[in-house]
Design an enzyme around this catalytic site. Structure first.
Site, PDB file in Angstrom:
ATOM      1  N   LYS A   1      36.813  49.926  31.222  1.00 13.65           N
ATOM      2  CA  LYS A   1      37.206  51.422  30.603  1.00 13.65           C
ATOM      3  C   LYS A   1      36.326  51.999  29.916  1.00 13.65           C
ATOM      4  O   LYS A   1      36.500  52.644  29.103  1.00 13.65           O
ATOM      5  CB  LYS A   1      38.707  51.224  30.106  1.00 13.65           C
ATOM      6  CG  LYS A   1      39.832  50.726  30.996  1.00 13.65           C
ATOM      7  CD  LYS A   1      39.826  51.033  32.189  1.00 13.65           C
ATOM      8  CE  LYS A   1      40.163  52.530  32.564  1.00 13.65           C
ATOM      9  NZ  LYS A   1      40.106  53.070  33.877  1.00 13.65           N
ATOM     10  N   SER A   2      34.680  51.625  30.323  1.00 17.22           N
ATOM     11  CA  SER A   2      33.937  52.188  29.537  1.00 17.22           C
ATOM     12  C   SER A   2      32.802  53.088  30.523  1.00 17.22           C
ATOM     13  O   SER A   2      31.815  53.281  29.886  1.00 17.22           O
ATOM     14  CB  SER A   2      32.940  51.203  28.748  1.00 17.22           C
ATOM     15  OG  SER A   2      32.442  50.333  29.647  1.00 17.22           O
ATOM     16  N   GLY A   3      33.359  53.534  31.415  1.00 17.20           N
ATOM     17  CA  GLY A   3      32.647  54.193  32.394  1.00 17.20           C
ATOM     18  C   GLY A   3      32.147  53.573  33.824  1.00 17.20           C
ATOM     19  O   GLY A   3      31.486  53.994  34.534  1.00 17.20           O
ATOM     20  N   THR A   4      32.939  52.400  34.057  1.00 19.50           N
ATOM     21  CA  THR A   4      32.646  51.701  35.249  1.00 19.50           C
ATOM     22  C   THR A   4      32.775  52.216  36.382  1.00 19.50           C
ATOM     23  O   THR A   4      31.804  52.536  37.495  1.00 19.50           O
ATOM     24  CB  THR A   4      33.569  50.445  35.200  1.00 19.50           C
ATOM     25  OG1 THR A   4      33.349  49.729  34.035  1.00 19.50           O
ATOM     26  CG2 THR A   4      33.186  49.400  36.346  1.00 19.50           C
TER      27      THR A   4
ATOM     28  N   SER B   1      41.278  54.445  26.354  1.00 18.03           N
ATOM     29  CA  SER B   1      41.224  54.171  27.619  1.00 18.03           C
ATOM     30  C   SER B   1      41.858  53.111  28.332  1.00 18.03           C
ATOM     31  O   SER B   1      42.933  52.849  29.246  1.00 18.03           O
ATOM     32  CB  SER B   1      40.025  54.503  28.419  1.00 18.03           C
ATOM     33  OG  SER B   1      39.917  54.505  29.839  1.00 18.03           O
TER      34      SER B   1
ATOM     35  N   HIS C   1      31.996  42.720  34.584  1.00 20.73           N
ATOM     36  CA  HIS C   1      32.419  42.691  33.174  1.00 20.73           C
ATOM     37  C   HIS C   1      32.122  41.653  32.561  1.00 20.73           C
ATOM     38  O   HIS C   1      32.431  41.532  31.305  1.00 20.73           O
ATOM     39  CB  HIS C   1      34.035  42.852  33.222  1.00 20.73           C
ATOM     40  CG  HIS C   1      34.283  43.999  33.672  1.00 20.73           C
ATOM     41  ND1 HIS C   1      33.875  45.166  33.672  1.00 20.73           N
ATOM     42  CD2 HIS C   1      35.571  44.247  34.349  1.00 20.73           C
ATOM     43  CE1 HIS C   1      34.479  46.351  34.130  1.00 20.73           C
ATOM     44  NE2 HIS C   1      35.642  45.747  34.608  1.00 20.73           N
TER      45      HIS C   1
ATOM     46  N   ARG D   1      41.150  58.589  34.626  1.00 22.80           N
ATOM     47  CA  ARG D   1      42.073  59.369  33.450  1.00 22.80           C
ATOM     48  C   ARG D   1      41.318  60.830  32.919  1.00 22.80           C
ATOM     49  O   ARG D   1      40.790  61.333  33.833  1.00 22.80           O
ATOM     50  CB  ARG D   1      42.455  58.310  32.134  1.00 22.80           C
ATOM     51  CG  ARG D   1      43.203  58.807  31.360  1.00 22.80           C
ATOM     52  CD  ARG D   1      43.685  57.800  30.027  1.00 22.80           C
ATOM     53  NE  ARG D   1      44.565  58.706  29.121  1.00 22.80           N
ATOM     54  CZ  ARG D   1      43.601  58.809  28.097  1.00 22.80           C
ATOM     55  NH1 ARG D   1      42.400  58.635  28.190  1.00 22.80           N
ATOM     56  NH2 ARG D   1      44.565  59.455  26.938  1.00 22.80           N
ATOM     57  N   LYS D   2      41.016  60.852  31.862  1.00 20.74           N
ATOM     58  CA  LYS D   2      40.387  61.784  31.200  1.00 20.74           C
ATOM     59  C   LYS D   2      38.895  61.987  31.185  1.00 20.74           C
ATOM     60  O   LYS D   2      38.203  62.858  31.431  1.00 20.74           O
ATOM     61  CB  LYS D   2      40.949  62.313  29.691  1.00 20.74           C
ATOM     62  CG  LYS D   2      42.323  62.624  29.663  1.00 20.74           C
ATOM     63  CD  LYS D   2      42.640  63.110  28.299  1.00 20.74           C
ATOM     64  CE  LYS D   2      44.195  63.450  27.879  1.00 20.74           C
ATOM     65  NZ  LYS D   2      44.450  63.800  26.550  1.00 20.74           N
TER      66      LYS D   2
ATOM     67  N   ARG E   1      30.451  52.374  25.798  1.00 20.48           N
ATOM     68  CA  ARG E   1      31.074  53.600  25.395  1.00 20.48           C
ATOM     69  C   ARG E   1      31.683  53.165  23.928  1.00 20.48           C
ATOM     70  O   ARG E   1      31.912  52.143  23.600  1.00 20.48           O
ATOM     71  CB  ARG E   1      32.421  53.606  26.285  1.00 20.48           C
ATOM     72  CG  ARG E   1      33.159  54.891  26.085  1.00 20.48           C
ATOM     73  CD  ARG E   1      34.390  55.056  27.015  1.00 20.48           C
ATOM     74  NE  ARG E   1      34.981  56.268  26.959  1.00 20.48           N
ATOM     75  CZ  ARG E   1      35.781  56.838  27.616  1.00 20.48           C
ATOM     76  NH1 ARG E   1      36.515  55.898  28.540  1.00 20.48           N
ATOM     77  NH2 ARG E   1      36.498  57.791  27.502  1.00 20.48           N
TER      78      ARG E   1
END
Length: 331
Positions: free
Chosen positions: A71-74, A167, A137, A292-293, A159
């Site tokens: 959830k850091s831009g993957t 996220s 990861h 998501r956003k 991120r």
């Protein structure tokens, strides 16, 4: 805040010894359901696939590997990397694979898809077209030696911790999990996050592993900040292409190809694709939950700044002592 490192030598481990290893490692449940083990200094969610990956993967010099915390831009980076590398192969964007395939299908994750067993059937990766594109990861110190010693390239995306946590929190709530985990438990889980107790954490150790290697060998590891990609996507995508050995020509730049790729791979665009609205690529979550956003600073809508300052103190101190600071983000 850092957790102690386990130094088990596992290069020749057999599958029937996995259970014995698990008994020696600190462990706890992620989401109240999935066992994680403190392995080589990080909380490993998928122990057997990780060991299989470490033992069997043989890197090629032309490989490109995306590394990131969850959830850091993957998802976004997978599509950007795929689209930049294959821009000549798929010049007609109306027929681009992203319209029919989830990004995780196009850039496969080592420990979540490709590897499963320590012994037995292993994926045949020799016939994949060059450059082969992969993702992981796994922290840098625990990557297979063949990745570290070859000339393959690693793209790392970082991120900020607060948006990473938010996220991850929303993603967790959508996973198949223990139903006793509810939205009102957010501060409890944030405190756990800050102490390093989440899958693939601790956060600061993870960042510094890739940051240190980037500073030592910038031709080997490209260090990208998610916030920088959001602030100036054109410059960062050009930097990405240069690092991967396929820089944009003057003609491509004049034809606005960089901007077209950014538009093609935008999160808003990806979320609207039917393939990303339904179905499952990973068994534990619906495809729609992968998007998501993607906003910077969304954490302020969920976390009280006065409550988080103390929790983040140790994390920031460790990053600061190592000479790392966010270039594009300040809380």
């Amino acid at each position: 805040m850092s957790t102690s490192t386990n130094t088990n030598s596992l290069e020749d481990i057999e599958e029937d010894k996995l259970e014995q290893l698990q008994l020696t490692l600190p462990n706890k449940l992620w989401l109240g359901k999935y066992p994680t083990y403190l392995y080589q200094g990080f909380w490993c969610l998928v122990l057997e696939p990780t060991i299989s990956f470490q033992t069997h993967f043989q890197a090629q010099d032309s490989d490109i590997i995306l590394a990131s915390l969850p959830k850091s831009g993957t998802t976004w980076l997978k599509f950007l990397i795929f689209s930049v590398i294959n821009r000549n192969k798929f010049p007609d964007f109306s027929k681009h694979p992203l319209h029919t395939q989830n990004p995780h299908e196009l850039v496969l994750q080592f420990e979540l898809k490709l590897y499963s067993k320590i012994k037995g059937s292993q994926p045949d990766l020799t016939k994949l077209p060059s450059p082969r594109l992969f993702a992981t990861h796994i922290p840098y110190p625990s990557l297979p030696d063949s990745i570290k010693t070859s000339k393959c390239k690693i793209v790392y995306v970082c991120r900020n911790p607060l948006d990473t946590f938010i996220s991850l929190w929303h993603f967790n709530l959508k996973c198949e999990r223990d139903e006793t985990i509810t939205p009102d438990m957010i501060m409890k889980y944030f405190e756990n996050f800050c102490k390093g107790g989440f899958a693939f954490g601790p956060y600061e150790d993870y960042i510094l592993g890739y940051w240190d290697e980037h500073t030592r060998n910038p031709d080997k590891v490209l260090f990208l900040e998610y916030e920088g990609l959001k602030a100036d996507p054109s410059a960062q995508v050009m930097r990405l292409a240069e690092f991967m050995g396929c820089p944009f020509s003057e003609e491509e730049q004049k034809a606005s190809l960089v901007e077209e790729i950014i538009k093609l791979c935008s999160l808003d665009s990806l979320k609207e694709k039917d393939v990303n609205k339904s179905g499952k690529f990973y068994d534990f979550v619906e495809n729609y939950a992968l998007f998501r956003k993607g906003e910077v600073g969304d954490w302020i809508n969920y976390l009280n700044p006065s409550m988080i300052k103390e929790l983040l103190h140790d994390l920031h101190e460790k990053l600061k002592k190592s000479g790392f600071s966010f270039k594009y983000y300040n809380e």
